[in-house]
Write a protein that holds these residues in place. Structure first.
Motif, PDB file in Angstrom:
ATOM      1  N   SER A 198       0.840  -1.199   0.000  1.00  0.00           N
ATOM      2  CA  SER A 198       0.000   0.000   0.000  1.00  0.00           C
ATOM      3  C   SER A 198       0.872   1.244   0.000  1.00  0.00           C
ATOM      4  O   SER A 198       2.033   1.219   0.408  1.00  0.00           O
ATOM      5  N   TRP A 199       0.304   2.349  -0.465  1.00  0.00           N
ATOM      6  CA  TRP A 199       0.997   3.628  -0.467  1.00  0.00           C
ATOM      7  C   TRP A 199       1.017   4.235   0.933  1.00  0.00           C
ATOM      8  O   TRP A 199       0.275   3.813   1.825  1.00  0.00           O
ATOM      9  N   SER A 200       1.818   5.268   1.096  1.00  0.00           N
ATOM     10  CA  SER A 200       1.829   6.025   2.341  1.00  0.00           C
ATOM     11  C   SER A 200       0.577   6.895   2.433  1.00  0.00           C
ATOM     12  O   SER A 200      -0.134   7.114   1.439  1.00  0.00           O
ATOM     13  N   ALA A 201       0.328   7.426   3.626  1.00  0.00           N
ATOM     14  CA  ALA A 201      -0.822   8.323   3.802  1.00  0.00           C
ATOM     15  C   ALA A 201      -0.680   9.591   2.951  1.00  0.00           C
ATOM     16  O   ALA A 201      -1.645   9.998   2.286  1.00  0.00           O
ATOM     17  N   PRO A 202       0.496  10.261   2.921  1.00  0.00           N
ATOM     18  CA  PRO A 202       0.611  11.439   2.057  1.00  0.00           C
ATOM     19  C   PRO A 202       0.452  11.111   0.571  1.00  0.00           C
ATOM     20  O   PRO A 202      -0.172  11.883  -0.165  1.00  0.00           O
ATOM     21  N   ARG A 203       0.986   9.973   0.134  1.00  0.00           N
ATOM     22  CA  ARG A 203       0.834   9.591  -1.277  1.00  0.00           C
ATOM     23  C   ARG A 203      -0.629   9.294  -1.586  1.00  0.00           C
ATOM     24  O   ARG A 203      -1.115   9.594  -2.695  1.00  0.00           O
ATOM     25  N   THR A 204      -1.345   8.732  -0.634  1.00  0.00           N
ATOM     26  CA  THR A 204      -2.775   8.465  -0.817  1.00  0.00           C
ATOM     27  C   THR A 204      -3.549   9.760  -1.007  1.00  0.00           C
ATOM     28  O   THR A 204      -4.369   9.895  -1.919  1.00  0.00           O
ATOM     29  N   ALA A 205      -3.285  10.740  -0.139  1.00  0.00           N
ATOM     30  CA  ALA A 205      -3.964  12.031  -0.262  1.00  0.00           C
ATOM     31  C   ALA A 205      -3.641  12.686  -1.600  1.00  0.00           C
ATOM     32  O   ALA A 205      -4.533  13.246  -2.262  1.00  0.00           O
ATOM     33  N   ARG A 206      -2.375  12.604  -2.021  1.00  0.00           N
ATOM     34  CA  ARG A 206      -1.987  13.214  -3.304  1.00  0.00           C
ATOM     35  C   ARG A 206      -2.701  12.538  -4.467  1.00  0.00           C
ATOM     36  O   ARG A 206      -3.100  13.191  -5.434  1.00  0.00           O
ATOM     37  N   HIS A 207      -2.882  11.227  -4.383  1.00  0.00           N
ATOM     38  CA  HIS A 207      -3.605  10.495  -5.427  1.00  0.00           C
ATOM     39  C   HIS A 207      -5.005  11.057  -5.625  1.00  0.00           C
ATOM     40  O   HIS A 207      -5.436  11.303  -6.753  1.00  0.00           O
ATOM     41  N   PHE A 208      -5.712  11.278  -4.519  1.00  0.00           N
ATOM     42  CA  PHE A 208      -7.075  11.790  -4.633  1.00  0.00           C
ATOM     43  C   PHE A 208      -7.087  13.251  -5.054  1.00  0.00           C
ATOM     44  O   PHE A 208      -8.002  13.682  -5.768  1.00  0.00           O
ATOM     45  N   ALA A 209      -6.091  14.019  -4.636  1.00  0.00           N
ATOM     46  CA  ALA A 209      -5.997  15.401  -5.106  1.00  0.00           C
ATOM     47  C   ALA A 209      -5.798  15.432  -6.623  1.00  0.00           C
ATOM     48  O   ALA A 209      -6.434  16.228  -7.336  1.00  0.00           O
ATOM     49  N   GLU A 210      -4.942  14.562  -7.133  1.00  0.00           N
ATOM     50  CA  GLU A 210      -4.713  14.505  -8.573  1.00  0.00           C
ATOM     51  C   GLU A 210      -5.967  14.076  -9.309  1.00  0.00           C
ATOM     52  O   GLU A 210      -6.265  14.585 -10.406  1.00  0.00           O
TER      53      GLU A 210
END
Length: 298
Positions: A198-210
């Motif tokens: 799984s991705w990190s929490a910050p990478r997860t948030a960035r995914h949804f922002a993108e």
């Protein structure tokens, strides 16, 4: 005072159950908040686990709060390597969610355009699956203690990105779902019957922002000097926001009034998840002095 009822619905020959907390009065066009529990819980157990904090959204009179029950303690979530009964028996939890919304919209004066989902751990994984597979079903989502599966571990059928406001809350010392992502240890994979990376929490948030079309970097602020909460906001005018609350030293818990098992790590009482979600979704004013007091709403 809100009224609590138990209800059930048939989905493809399986009886599925849920607990509904409905505001007093006869206001029309209420919002609906679906609260999806973690592994090994039921809706009612998660309600107790969080100290009934989400009930306050119903007490405010603006939302009906529902605690659904997963199949044998789990949701058929977004991880390809999940191996619990909900996956092995191919439970259609998306159909269950749609059926609940339809039934509640008919009998509880729900506005189907204002349906929000909050998920913890396995429930958070399911909220992320809903966000990808059911565009238009939700008006916003909140995920606590869960991060996006890496692409090779992503089970959901992705659809063309549909912008969706998303709130994430994760502790940096989470002993179950690492804030930094990666692969669970052997004992966790065996105990929780999951696997994959799984991705990190910050990478997860960035995914949804993108997915929301946000290209600006997040703005990170500390809640209070010397505090243990950081807020990273992805925000661009005209695009749904994405916010990550990082709980410094926090565990696999839901920040708020409840006290959880020590094995899950520390529970932050500096912030309250119900306040954060309620203000983020535009359902209620945060309590004076709470971390949500300065938060942008939808």
């Amino acid at each position: 005072m809100p009224t609590t009822t138990r209800d059930s619905i048939d989905v493809a020959g399986t009886t599925r159950t849920f607990t509904t907390v409905e505001p007093a009065g006869d206001a029309a066009s209420r919002a609906l908040v679906l609260v999806f529990h973690g592994s090994g819980q039921t809706g009612d157990k998660h309600r107790a686990f969080t100290g009934g904090a989400f009930d306050r959204l119903a007490a405010d009179g603006t939302a009906v709060v529902v605690y659904p029950d997963g199949y044998r303690g789990n949701w058929n979530d977004a991880r390809r390597e999940s191996r619990f009964p909900a996956r092995l028996e191919e439970m259609d939890d998306l159909a269950f969610t749609r059926a609940m919304i339809t039934k509640l919209a008919a009998g509880n004066r729900i506005d189907p355009r204002r349906v929000f989902a909050i998920g913890y751990s396995n429930g958070g994984q399911f909220v992320m699956r809903l966000a990808h597979e059911a565009p238009g079903l939700l008006a916003g989502g909140a995920v606590i203690g869960a991060t996006m599966p890496a692409p090779e571990n992503f089970f959901a059928t992705d659809t063309p990105p549909a912008p969706l406001p998303m709130l994430f809350i994760h502790g940096t010392k989470d002993p179950i779902v690492s804030y930094d992502g990666g692969t669970m240890s052997w004992w966790k994979r065996q105990l929780f019957k999951v696997g994959g990376t799984s991705w990190s929490a910050p990478r997860t948030a960035r995914h949804f922002a993108e997915r929301n079309g946000i290209t600006a970097a997040p703005v990170t602020t500390r809640h209070q000097p010397g505090g243990t909460v950081e807020r990273s906001e992805y925000h661009e005018d005209g695009k749904p926001p994405v916010t990550l609350y990082t709980i410094l030293g926090g565990g696999h818990t839901v920040p708020g009034p409840a006290r959880n098992l020590r094995i899950l790590g520390k529970t932050s009482h500096e912030v309250d998840t119900a306040d954060l979600a309620g203000s983020f979704f535009g359902l209620r004013r945060p309590r004076p002095g709470s971390v949500g007091a300065n938060q942008k709403t939808l």
